[in-house]
Design an enzyme around this catalytic site. Structure first.
Site, PDB file in Angstrom:
ATOM      1  N   HIS A 242       0.826  -1.223   0.000  1.00 27.23           N
ATOM      2  CA  HIS A 242       0.000   0.000   0.000  1.00 27.23           C
ATOM      3  C   HIS A 242       0.850   1.259   0.000  1.00 27.23           C
ATOM      4  O   HIS A 242       1.926   1.302   0.588  1.00 27.23           O
ATOM      5  CB  HIS A 242      -1.043  -0.010   1.117  1.00 27.23           C
ATOM      6  CG  HIS A 242      -0.506   0.016   2.517  1.00 27.23           C
ATOM      7  ND1 HIS A 242      -0.190   1.181   3.167  1.00 27.23           N
ATOM      8  CD2 HIS A 242      -0.253  -0.988   3.409  1.00 27.23           C
ATOM      9  CE1 HIS A 242       0.231   0.898   4.400  1.00 27.23           C
ATOM     10  NE2 HIS A 242       0.207  -0.405   4.573  1.00 27.23           N
ATOM     11  N   ASP A 254       6.203   0.773   6.630  1.00 31.99           N
ATOM     12  CA  ASP A 254       4.763   0.499   6.457  1.00 31.99           C
ATOM     13  C   ASP A 254       4.157   1.566   5.568  1.00 31.99           C
ATOM     14  O   ASP A 254       3.751   2.599   6.053  1.00 31.99           O
ATOM     15  CB  ASP A 254       4.091   0.472   7.825  1.00 31.99           C
ATOM     16  CG  ASP A 254       2.616   0.114   7.740  1.00 31.99           C
ATOM     17  OD1 ASP A 254       2.163  -0.324   6.669  1.00 31.99           O
ATOM     18  OD2 ASP A 254       1.914   0.302   8.746  1.00 31.99           O
ATOM     19  N   GLU A 288      -5.156   1.900   2.692  1.00 31.72           N
ATOM     20  CA  GLU A 288      -5.129   0.629   3.438  1.00 31.72           C
ATOM     21  C   GLU A 288      -5.293   0.888   4.928  1.00 31.72           C
ATOM     22  O   GLU A 288      -5.986   0.158   5.633  1.00 31.72           O
ATOM     23  CB  GLU A 288      -3.798  -0.105   3.205  1.00 31.72           C
ATOM     24  CG  GLU A 288      -3.726  -1.492   3.842  1.00 31.72           C
ATOM     25  CD  GLU A 288      -3.332  -1.516   5.312  1.00 31.72           C
ATOM     26  OE1 GLU A 288      -3.543  -2.537   5.976  1.00 31.72           O
ATOM     27  OE2 GLU A 288      -2.821  -0.490   5.829  1.00 31.72           O
ATOM     28  N   GLU A 289      -4.630   1.937   5.393  1.00 34.63           N
ATOM     29  CA  GLU A 289      -4.607   2.202   6.839  1.00 34.63           C
ATOM     30  C   GLU A 289      -5.983   2.544   7.387  1.00 34.63           C
ATOM     31  O   GLU A 289      -6.205   2.509   8.592  1.00 34.63           O
ATOM     32  CB  GLU A 289      -3.616   3.329   7.159  1.00 34.63           C
ATOM     33  CG  GLU A 289      -2.158   2.999   6.810  1.00 34.63           C
ATOM     34  CD  GLU A 289      -1.546   1.913   7.684  1.00 34.63           C
ATOM     35  OE1 GLU A 289      -2.262   1.352   8.532  1.00 34.63           O
ATOM     36  OE2 GLU A 289      -0.344   1.624   7.498  1.00 34.63           O
ATOM     37  N   ASP A 316       3.146  -6.559   3.544  1.00 34.92           N
ATOM     38  CA  ASP A 316       2.803  -5.442   4.439  1.00 34.92           C
ATOM     39  C   ASP A 316       3.209  -5.712   5.879  1.00 34.92           C
ATOM     40  O   ASP A 316       2.521  -5.307   6.822  1.00 34.92           O
ATOM     41  CB  ASP A 316       1.303  -5.112   4.324  1.00 34.92           C
ATOM     42  CG  ASP A 316       0.954  -3.807   5.041  1.00 34.92           C
ATOM     43  OD1 ASP A 316       1.875  -3.026   5.345  1.00 34.92           O
ATOM     44  OD2 ASP A 316      -0.241  -3.586   5.300  1.00 34.92           O
ATOM     45  N   HIS A 386       3.537   2.801  12.636  1.00 33.16           N
ATOM     46  CA  HIS A 386       2.609   3.915  12.874  1.00 33.16           C
ATOM     47  C   HIS A 386       3.182   4.987  13.806  1.00 33.16           C
ATOM     48  O   HIS A 386       2.421   5.635  14.530  1.00 33.16           O
ATOM     49  CB  HIS A 386       1.280   3.421  13.452  1.00 33.16           C
ATOM     50  CG  HIS A 386       0.539   2.488  12.544  1.00 33.16           C
ATOM     51  ND1 HIS A 386      -0.710   1.989  12.846  1.00 33.16           N
ATOM     52  CD2 HIS A 386       0.845   1.968  11.327  1.00 33.16           C
ATOM     53  CE1 HIS A 386      -1.124   1.202  11.863  1.00 33.16           C
ATOM     54  NE2 HIS A 386      -0.189   1.167  10.933  1.00 33.16           N
TER      55      HIS A 386
HETATM   56 ZN   LIG Z   1       0.694  -1.374   6.318  1.00 38.67          ZN
END
Ligand SMILES: [Zn+2]
Ligand SMILES: *[C@@H]1O[C@H](CO)[C@@H](O)[C@H](O)[C@H]1NC(C)=O
Ligand SMILES: *[C@@H]1O[C@H](CO)[C@@H](O)[C@H](O)[C@H]1NC(C)=O
Ligand SMILES: *[C@@H]1O[C@H](CO)[C@@H](O)[C@H](O)[C@H]1NC(C)=O
Length: 423
Positions: A242, A254, A288-289, A316, A386
């Site tokens: 993503h 990520d 995606e998140e 991912d 994140h």
């Molecule tokens: Zn991800």
């Protein structure tokens, strides 16, 4: 034996890391709805085109939430600034903030037992990290569970096993019919600190100020690049990662890495002048998140052709050193895949594990399409996930190259087999 040339090329000419560095240094992070995400899609569209691939964009409506300014301070038993990150879709506090006494709990069960104490409080969840899959329930549902008992806000211990005072953001969802209260994550250290204070019987007061807001859905795109198959162009092996990230760090791990290896695989195959029987299609998902928004729309649109989807692949969980390929499919398909991964002996990744996984390919797998995901040495993944810590500094060029090698060989060989994988 083409794949040996492929591996050779990857080791000596890979520009994986250079591409990821240029992309994430230039664009930065790219949260759903942001200008940065638009720029990221334009960047990748041009880059994939310049690389000689067939490229197109598929429109998707995506959530648009803006963090705005946010802060939190402990007022009692002593003054202390708390590092926070609001959770996506959180509502704002009033402009002057919310100042309230804190109730610290370690689980939903403890919250239930102490339900009568939650009224008017800021509930702090200090749940221990068990696994991401299990512990993330606190981030996803904490706000609504506390709001049902009259809490005025929630602060949730970041979903990570390790911290140097780093808050980790992510998705949360309000339950229908439950009052929406402001919610943010705090650091592991601050959650434990408040737990200890509470155990000593000290009164804790925190002031939380957030001016987050949700805007109407924004326009975005899934970015698609292809090498058309020479024999069955309508049949597809899909590779993916993503393109969106959170609005902190660089989104290098990520999922910049997953997106780049899904490009690199096609890039290398094309550089070798190879063209498999079936189409190799790289999809760089958007949003995606926010719960696999781009991927769900892609599935809804393309499921009419589900019988032509041979294999769906997703990376991912970072592009650390590859350990194995995870695979979901019939016993007959698994037998084929076991032979395919044997070709990866030169890079020691001949293991085929159970359970292909990934938010973005799960709709296909649930509908019976064989699915594969990259299993990497991901023990440190949630350290950075994140958070501001997700930067290029996490990435290792050789590990990324090994991931690309695995990705390219699996995609090419499956796409070039006489028959599609048996369902
Ligand atoms: Zn991800
Ligand atoms: C955040 O606060 C600063 C200074 O108080 C202000 O200039 C800025 O516009 C605010 N940003 C947002 C997104 O509200
Ligand atoms: C389904 O496949 C056909 C044949 O390859 C193609 O023409 C059509 O565009 C596809 N439809 C979708 C929605 O992908
Ligand atoms: C694979 O394992 C062998 C033996 O442990 C080692 O010598 C070799 O360097 C490894 N190859 C790669 C690409 O990691």
């Amino acid at each position: 034996m083409h794949f040996f040339f492929l591996l050779f090329l990857i080791f000596f000419f890979s520009i994986n890391i250079l591409r990821l560095t240029d992309f994430t240094d230039t664009i930065g992070n790219r949260v759903s709805g942001s200008h940065n995400l638009e720029m990221a899609i334009k960047y990748m569209y041009n880059a994939l085109k310049q690389d000689g691939l067939d490229v197109y964009l598929e429109p998707v409506k995506i959530p648009h939430w803006i963090r705005g300014n946010e802060s939190a301070e402990m007022v009692l038993p002593r003054a202390k600034r708390l590092a926070i990150l609001g959770l996506s879709s959180s509502v704002a506090t009033p402009p002057e903030g919310i100042e309230a006494e804190v109730l610290v709990v370690q689980s939903f069960e403890e919250l239930k037992k102490r339900a009568s104490e939650a009224q008017g409080k800021i509930v702090v969840f200090n749940q221990p990290f068990v696994s991401y899959g299990e512990t993330v329930a606190y981030r996803l549902n904490g706000a609504s569970e506390a709001a049902k008992l009259g809490a005025v806000a929630t602060l949730i211990r970041s979903i990570t096993p390790f911290s140097i005072n780093s808050p980790h953001t992510g998705m949360q969802s309000y339950q229908n019919g439950v009052k929406q209260i402001p919610t943010a994550c705090i650091t592991l250290e601050d959650a434990e600190l408040m737990q200890r204070m509470a155990q000593r019987g000290q009164k804790i007061v925190v002031r939380l100020t957030m001016d987050a807001k949700s805007l109407p859905a924004a326009d975005s795109f899934n970015t698609v690049a292809e090498i058309k198959g020479w024999q069955h162009p309508e049949q597809v092996v899909l590779l993916s990662g993503h393109l969106d990230s959170w609005d902190v760090g660089q989104g290098a791990m990520d999922d910049g890495g997953g997106a780049m290896i899904s490009w690199e695989a096609l890039s290398l195959i094309r550089d070798l002048g190879l063209r498999p029987r079936r189409t190799l299609r790289t999809v760089l998902w958007t949003a995606e998140e926010q719960g696999g928004v781009g991927a769900q729309q892609y599935y809804d649109l393309h499921k009419v052709n589900i019988s032509n989807f041979d294999l769906v692949m997703e990376s991912d969980t970072g592009t650390f050193a590859p350990v194995a390929l995870q695979f979901t499919g019939s016993g007959a398909a698994r037998k084929v895949m076991e032979e395919v991964v044997k070709l990866l002996a030169p890079i020691n990744t001949t293991k085929l594990e159970k359970h292909g996984e990934g938010t973005d390919i799960s709709p296909w797998m649930q509908a019976g399409v064989p699915g594969a995901s990259l299993h990497v040495a991901d023990s440190r993944y949630f350290w950075f996930h994140h958070s501001e810590g997700d930067t290029m500094t996490v990435q290792n060029p050789r590990d990324m190259d090994l991931c690309s090698a695995l990705w390219a060989v699996v995609a090419f060989v499956v796409g070039d087999l006489q028959d599609m994988l048996p369902r």
